[in-house]
Design an enzyme around this catalytic site. Sequence first.
Site, short mmCIF file in Angstrom:
data_model
loop_
_atom_site.label_atom_id
_atom_site.label_comp_id
_atom_site.label_asym_id
_atom_site.label_seq_id
_atom_site.Cartn_x
_atom_site.Cartn_y
_atom_site.Cartn_z
N CYS A 385 -10.94 -24.73 35.03
CA CYS A 385 -11.63 -23.44 35.11
C CYS A 385 -12.73 -23.50 36.17
O CYS A 385 -12.43 -23.42 37.35
CB CYS A 385 -12.17 -23.05 33.73
SG CYS A 385 -12.44 -21.27 33.61
N HIS A 512 -7.70 -23.34 30.62
CA HIS A 512 -8.21 -24.55 29.96
C HIS A 512 -7.07 -25.30 29.27
O HIS A 512 -6.81 -25.09 28.09
CB HIS A 512 -9.26 -24.18 28.91
CG HIS A 512 -10.54 -23.69 29.50
ND1 HIS A 512 -11.57 -24.54 29.84
CD2 HIS A 512 -10.95 -22.44 29.81
CE1 HIS A 512 -12.57 -23.82 30.34
NE2 HIS A 512 -12.22 -22.55 30.33
N GLU A 514 -6.98 -28.19 28.18
CA GLU A 514 -7.44 -29.11 27.13
C GLU A 514 -7.22 -28.56 25.72
O GLU A 514 -7.08 -29.33 24.77
CB GLU A 514 -8.91 -29.47 27.34
CG GLU A 514 -9.93 -28.35 27.19
CD GLU A 514 -10.23 -27.60 28.50
OE1 GLU A 514 -9.36 -27.58 29.39
OE2 GLU A 514 -11.32 -27.01 28.59
N1 GLN Z 1 -18.17 -19.46 35.01
C1 GLN Z 1 -16.81 -19.37 35.43
C2 GLN Z 1 -16.22 -18.00 35.17
O1 GLN Z 1 -16.71 -17.26 34.38
C3 GLN Z 1 -15.96 -20.46 34.80
C4 GLN Z 1 -15.82 -20.31 33.33
C5 GLN Z 1 -15.30 -21.56 32.66
O2 GLN Z 1 -15.32 -22.63 33.21
N2 GLN Z 1 -14.84 -21.41 31.44
O3 GLN Z 1 -15.23 -17.65 35.75
#
Ligand code: GLN
Length: 540
Positions: A385, A512, A514
């Site tokens: 992400c 994500h 994970e």
């Molecule tokens: N801050 C970033 C966004 O909102 C990444 C978010 C995250 O890593 N979950 O896109």
Amino acid sequence: MTKYIFCTGGVVSSVGKGVTAAAIGRILKARGLKVAIQKLDPYLNVDPGTMSPYQHGEVFVTADGAETDLDLGHYERFIDEHLNRTCNVTAGRVYMNVLEKERRGDYLGGTIQVIPHITNEIKRCIALVAKETSADVVIVEVGGTVGDIEGQPFLEAIRQMRHGIGRNDALFIHVTFLPHIGATGELKTKPTQHSVRELRSLGIQPQVIIARSDHEVEKDLCSKIALFCDVDQEAVIPLVTTDLLYGVPLVLEDAGLGEYLVEALGLPRRKPALSEWRQMTARMRELKDDHHDTVRIGIVGKYVELHDAYMSVKEALFHAASAQNHRLEIEWIYSGDLEKDRGWDVLETVDGIIVPGGFGYRGIEGKILAARYARERRVPYLGLCLGMQTMCIEFARNVLGYEDANSSEFETTTEHPVIDLMYEQRGVTDMGGTMRLGVYPCRLAAGSKAAAAYGNADCIEERHRHRFEFNNEYRDAFADGGMVFSGLSPDGQLVEIAEIQDHPFMVGSQFHPEFLSRPNAPHPLFSKLIETALAERKAK
Ligand code: GLN
């Protein structure tokens, strides 16, 4: 007819009630039962999505896009089911539901009170899990410890619920802690007795007591707990602190808990299918010995002092390393340190790098430096992400020469917002529950590293939690520079995976991965990271 197991906690928090609930789920599932687990959190936030990881650890995202307690991650990893938004309910959510009804006029003329309105709403939320999951057994974990003021409506609700369901179909498990007195070398049961007394004063008599302890628990101590807390001798289950979470179901099973529960709830008595789980944990335990080959992964993040903030990442790495017969060693590197010329000695020793998710500018430049290091030194890298976004910013700055490239999350006036707010997010003002959340499909580009990791799958589904995305205006420039967009949303509009063509493995995912890793089924991207890390080390 759904059966219910209510888990409460006593004496102190942080003794692993969540893992215990998850482990109970696994031993029941091993008997062919469909299990769901719910966490009731007595705090007033509507969900943990707006809380700092320092307060709360990781926010776990369900397939249907709920931002939930990290215990749901344990639940999913242990019982291997996709849970949903009904599986985590906070006091804030309960009050919000009740107050919305009140404003609508649903209770016109009535006085709204904790009992019965709040307790009824809690009961409704518990019953909803059975309805939505059609589970044979629903395990309900009440957060916090008995005696917390804010937990009281929840305890009253589960008391009433058990009264309604009947003794044969619902039972209470109390998880306590036995402190060890150093001077006399003894374990003490008194706090457990007090905590059970407190529970009984609320009308709840636990049928099972799980006694957590940092030391071996003698049989006569269990007898003492059984006598003073009025539970069956075989229903006092000692649970000594372990370095292998996945061993907990076996400890509980071998202590007879599975048998006891099916008997007490009138569930079919079947032999539990746990042999694969046993083999898996035996192997994991063996790998913990020092003589085993180790794979060293650096996690470059900003909440690294609190490992709980990266719970699922840590577990996913462990699953992948164990499956490849390597002991995992994680180096926690604070990204802010890299900005100040610290931590590089550690980064230089790792076999692979992960830059996990996050929000806000602090530590971002350090993550970008880590991405640069990984790219230039050809160190295997997985960006999750935010880690995908920092990888793109780094590429824009140092390969494409857009010196001021940034994400508009961190710098609104940059000339090169290579990561930008998603179109759907433009009008959003509320912070809670408004990100792009939950599962979305992603098409993989044939021949890419990502596709290879996923066994050349065409289309995958992964869980998301973000507001920003890759800015499509830069796609051509990036592609010309050697970045491959190996995963796109089915309409081609959103970049879900980016990778560097000329690199052993530098992959970033907007989702994500994970959250989908399991101890017995590691996630393909984590597996590929470990595999390449080992191969590259060998080649050196
Ligand atoms: N801050 C970033 C966004 O909102 C990444 C978010 C995250 O890593 N979950 O896109």
